[in-house]
Design an enzyme around this catalytic site. Structure first.
Site, PDB file in Angstrom:
ATOM      1  N   GLU A  42      31.594  15.042  -6.097  1.00  0.00           N
ATOM      2  CA  GLU A  42      32.865  15.301  -6.787  1.00  0.00           C
ATOM      3  C   GLU A  42      33.668  16.396  -6.089  1.00  0.00           C
ATOM      4  O   GLU A  42      33.122  17.371  -5.597  1.00  0.00           O
ATOM      5  CB  GLU A  42      32.621  15.681  -8.249  1.00  0.00           C
ATOM      6  CG  GLU A  42      31.943  14.612  -9.073  1.00  0.00           C
ATOM      7  CD  GLU A  42      32.696  13.281  -9.119  1.00  0.00           C
ATOM      8  OE1 GLU A  42      33.875  13.230  -8.724  1.00  0.00           O
ATOM      9  OE2 GLU A  42      32.071  12.284  -9.544  1.00  0.00           O
ATOM     10  N   GLY A  43      34.971  16.229  -6.114  1.00  0.00           N
ATOM     11  CA  GLY A  43      35.867  17.146  -5.398  1.00  0.00           C
ATOM     12  C   GLY A  43      36.281  18.351  -6.224  1.00  0.00           C
ATOM     13  O   GLY A  43      35.921  18.504  -7.397  1.00  0.00           O
ATOM     14  N   PHE A  44      37.076  19.187  -5.576  1.00  0.00           N
ATOM     15  CA  PHE A  44      37.522  20.470  -6.129  1.00  0.00           C
ATOM     16  C   PHE A  44      38.211  20.323  -7.487  1.00  0.00           C
ATOM     17  O   PHE A  44      37.928  21.046  -8.443  1.00  0.00           O
ATOM     18  CB  PHE A  44      38.494  21.081  -5.111  1.00  0.00           C
ATOM     19  CG  PHE A  44      38.954  22.469  -5.423  1.00  0.00           C
ATOM     20  CD1 PHE A  44      38.086  23.438  -5.864  1.00  0.00           C
ATOM     21  CD2 PHE A  44      40.290  22.810  -5.225  1.00  0.00           C
ATOM     22  CE1 PHE A  44      38.527  24.738  -6.121  1.00  0.00           C
ATOM     23  CE2 PHE A  44      40.740  24.104  -5.471  1.00  0.00           C
ATOM     24  CZ  PHE A  44      39.850  25.060  -5.921  1.00  0.00           C
TER      25      PHE A  44
HETATM   26  C1  LIG Z   1      37.522   9.081  -5.211  1.00  0.00           C
HETATM   27  C2  LIG Z   1      37.403  10.442  -5.849  1.00  0.00           C
HETATM   28  O1  LIG Z   1      38.501  11.254  -5.486  1.00  0.00           O
HETATM   29  C3  LIG Z   1      38.560  12.509  -6.038  1.00  0.00           C
HETATM   30  O2  LIG Z   1      39.630  13.181  -5.389  1.00  0.00           O
HETATM   31  P1  LIG Z   1      40.964  13.655  -6.081  1.00  0.00           P
HETATM   32  O3  LIG Z   1      40.905  13.291  -7.506  1.00  0.00           O
HETATM   33  O4  LIG Z   1      42.155  13.189  -5.308  1.00  0.00           O
HETATM   34  O5  LIG Z   1      41.008  15.267  -5.872  1.00  0.00           O
HETATM   35  P2  LIG Z   1      39.896  16.322  -5.561  1.00  0.00           P
HETATM   36  O6  LIG Z   1      38.846  16.251  -6.571  1.00  0.00           O
HETATM   37  O7  LIG Z   1      40.540  17.618  -5.426  1.00  0.00           O
HETATM   38  O8  LIG Z   1      39.350  15.947  -4.129  1.00  0.00           O
HETATM   39  C4  LIG Z   1      40.200  15.808  -3.027  1.00  0.00           C
HETATM   40  C5  LIG Z   1      40.044  16.938  -2.022  1.00  0.00           C
HETATM   41  O9  LIG Z   1      40.636  16.532  -0.786  1.00  0.00           O
HETATM   42  C6  LIG Z   1      41.431  17.559  -0.239  1.00  0.00           C
HETATM   43  N1  LIG Z   1      42.852  17.214  -0.399  1.00  0.00           N
HETATM   44  C7  LIG Z   1      43.374  16.103  -0.972  1.00  0.00           C
HETATM   45  N2  LIG Z   1      44.717  16.125  -0.905  1.00  0.00           N
HETATM   46  C8  LIG Z   1      45.068  17.279  -0.286  1.00  0.00           C
HETATM   47  C9  LIG Z   1      46.313  17.872   0.047  1.00  0.00           C
HETATM   48  O10 LIG Z   1      47.387  17.355  -0.200  1.00  0.00           O
HETATM   49  N3  LIG Z   1      46.267  19.096   0.636  1.00  0.00           N
HETATM   50  C10 LIG Z   1      45.097  19.725   0.913  1.00  0.00           C
HETATM   51  N4  LIG Z   1      45.156  20.918   1.483  1.00  0.00           N
HETATM   52  N5  LIG Z   1      43.897  19.179   0.629  1.00  0.00           N
HETATM   53  C11 LIG Z   1      43.881  17.966   0.024  1.00  0.00           C
HETATM   54  C12 LIG Z   1      41.113  18.811  -1.048  1.00  0.00           C
HETATM   55  O11 LIG Z   1      39.990  19.450  -0.507  1.00  0.00           O
HETATM   56  C13 LIG Z   1      40.774  18.213  -2.411  1.00  0.00           C
HETATM   57  O12 LIG Z   1      40.055  19.091  -3.175  1.00  0.00           O
HETATM   58  C14 LIG Z   1      37.297  13.284  -5.767  1.00  0.00           C
HETATM   59  O13 LIG Z   1      37.217  14.391  -6.621  1.00  0.00           O
HETATM   60  C15 LIG Z   1      36.060  12.502  -6.057  1.00  0.00           C
HETATM   61  O14 LIG Z   1      34.998  13.198  -5.507  1.00  0.00           O
HETATM   62  C16 LIG Z   1      36.112  11.117  -5.459  1.00  0.00           C
HETATM   63  O15 LIG Z   1      36.010  11.227  -4.040  1.00  0.00           O
END
Ligand SMILES: C[C@@H]1O[C@H](OP(=O)(O)OP(=O)(O)OC[C@H]2O[C@@H](n3cnc4c(=O)[nH]c(N)nc43)[C@H](O)[C@@H]2O)[C@@H](O)[C@H](O)[C@@H]1O
Length: 418
Positions: A42-44
């Site tokens: 899971e992401g941030f």
């Molecule tokens: C499919 C799912 O997607 C979910 O992603 P989702 O909700 O977009 O969002 P997050 O849970 O934050 O995970 C995406 C990660 O990708 C990077 N990231 C994405 N977009 C940007 C951006 O515009 N700028 C920067 N600096 N970094 C970005 C950042 O590290 C962010 O925490 C994940 O939490 C789950 O684990 C799973 O992979």
């Protein structure tokens, strides 16, 4: 036994003699600590959501008169944080969020403070949360929680001394005294009676905490916790300087005055004007690998950006994206005038991938008009930030549509409950 009960008839004596024990017949001497962790992939921004659920559980425990403290799980080893050559584990919450702001909502401490207060890196009890092996009985949803055999292979192993070793956020010396599996189906606070019953454990860790649902999604409690998640000041300053320098945007001019004290922050909906730029969150990588129908091609996304700029008379566009080098090259070719925050090597080392993501979110949150990516929690957190700043919902709850998506439902508006 009886001797204990006699000596321990008064709390002060009892706590002095046995500081690390709890007794059923006197109020606890010690706060009890709730630790948690989330499924590794899971992401941030999903993790930020799980924090809200855990804060709610601690509030429930405290409402029942018990002194529980939430221990903030250090950040690190996140799948999306791929910048090479920088150290990205054991990152404290203070690197990304204002701790005093979090503490004004619920008592929280960093993991290293827990180790110091607790007298060592030992966690009394780990409860690994899982679903029910049999699924929903009769297809009916009911809230329940039970100790059950572990369904998946345990990510913990016993060492020679009989302690359990595990990931523990990269702290190799941390060990657990006991690990058991619990099947849980329901909202976060269904764990409250389980935690209370298990009275001898001072510290309890819930692993796979995302298994639990929100107590009340988008209710007052949810928003209190969400509002308390104020970004660390050093990151906001970088974002603000960037806005001023490259996007001609300042809080005074754009009516986005921010109060450091979130309990006083109550902007009227529609009061924020925002900088004269289009804010874009364009999620790529794992969102395009599955060829999802709701995610546009780069060409489709740029076409939409151009039309929004024209419609809202904006001459600048700020793009936050996780696109890889190849896609970024293509994006620059299609949209040569886009503005991006590109940290220097030193800034990246200092702020890490998490800090850079926050700076991107902060800049998107201050745009006159924002468009994000379907079901990305990264975009959802920007929606909330804009709601807090007082933007008109029409300028916030927008997402790109897939090139061939038939019904392109737009994101839901969640209004703040103060
Ligand atoms: C499919 C799912 O997607 C979910 O992603 P989702 O909700 O977009 O969002 P997050 O849970 O934050 O995970 C995406 C990660 O990708 C990077 N990231 C994405 N977009 C940007 C951006 O515009 N700028 C920067 N600096 N970094 C970005 C950042 O590290 C962010 O925490 C994940 O939490 C789950 O684990 C799973 O992979």
């Amino acid at each position: 036994g009886r001797a204990f009960s006699l000596v321990c008839s008064e709390q002060t004596v009892c706590c002095y003699l046995f500081p690390h024990r709890s007794f059923s017949h006197v109020p606890s001497c010690h706060p009890r600590y709730l630790l948690y962790d989330v499924n590794p992939p899971e992401g941030f921004n999903l993790r930020r959501d799980v924090y809200i659920r855990m804060a709610s559980l601690v509030k429930t425990l405290r409402k029942e008169g018990h002194d529980w403290v939430l221990v903030l799980p250090p950040w690190g080893r996140l799948y999306h944080w791929q910048s090479p050559n920088i150290h990205q584990i054991r990152i404290p919450w203070g690197a990304f969020f204002s701790l005093t702001s979090l503490q004004a909502n619920v008592p929280v401490i960093e993991y290293e403070e827990f180790v110091a207060e607790n007298g060592g890196p030992f966690i009394d009890q780990v409860l690994v949360l899982q679903n029910y092996a049999e699924g929903w009985t009769d297809g009916k949803w009911e809230e329940k929680v039970d100790e059950r055999p572990c369904i998946e292979k345990l990510m913990y192993s016993k060492d020679k001394q009989g302690y359990y070793r595990g990931w523990f956020w990269g702290y190799e010396e941390t060990r657990a005294r006991n690990v058991t599996c619990i099947s849980a189906q329901g909202h976060a606070s269904i764990m409250a009676p389980v935690l209370q019953r298990n009275i001898t454990a001072i510290s309890v860790m819930l692993d796979r905490a995302e298994t639990l649902l929100h107590d009340h999604y988008a209710g007052k409690d949810y928003w209190d916790t969400r509002r308390s998640m104020v970004f660390a000041k050093h990151l906001r300053i970088i974002g603000d300087d960037f806005r001023a320098k490259y996007l001609n945007s300042t809080d005074d001019r754009d009516h986005t005055i921010y109060s450091e004290d979130w309990t006083r922050m109550k902007a009227k909906p529609g009061s924020a004007k925002g900088g004269s730029y289009l804010g874009v969150h364009l999620r790529r990588k794992d969102f395009i690998w599955g060829h999802r129908e709701d995610v546009p091609s780069l060409k489709g996304a740029v076409k939409k950006m151009r039309s929004l700029m024209k419609k809202h008379k904006l001459d600048k566009v700020f793009v936050a994206t996780d696109a890889d080098d190849e896609e970024l090259k293509e994006l620059k070719r299609l949209l040569p005038d886009m503005v991006r925050y590109e940290p220097s090597a030193e800034d990246l080392e200092l702020f890490k991938d998490g800090g850079v993501a926050i700076i991107d979110q902060w800049i998107c949150a201050h745009a006159r008009f924002f468009i994000g990516t379907s079901v990305s929690t990264f975009s959802f957190r920007i929606h909330e930030e804009r709601e807090i700043l007082g933007f008109d919902p029409k300028t916030t709850y927008n997402r790109f549509c897939g090139d061939n998506e038939k019904e392109c439902e737009q994101p839901t508006h969640w209004k703040i409950v103060y």
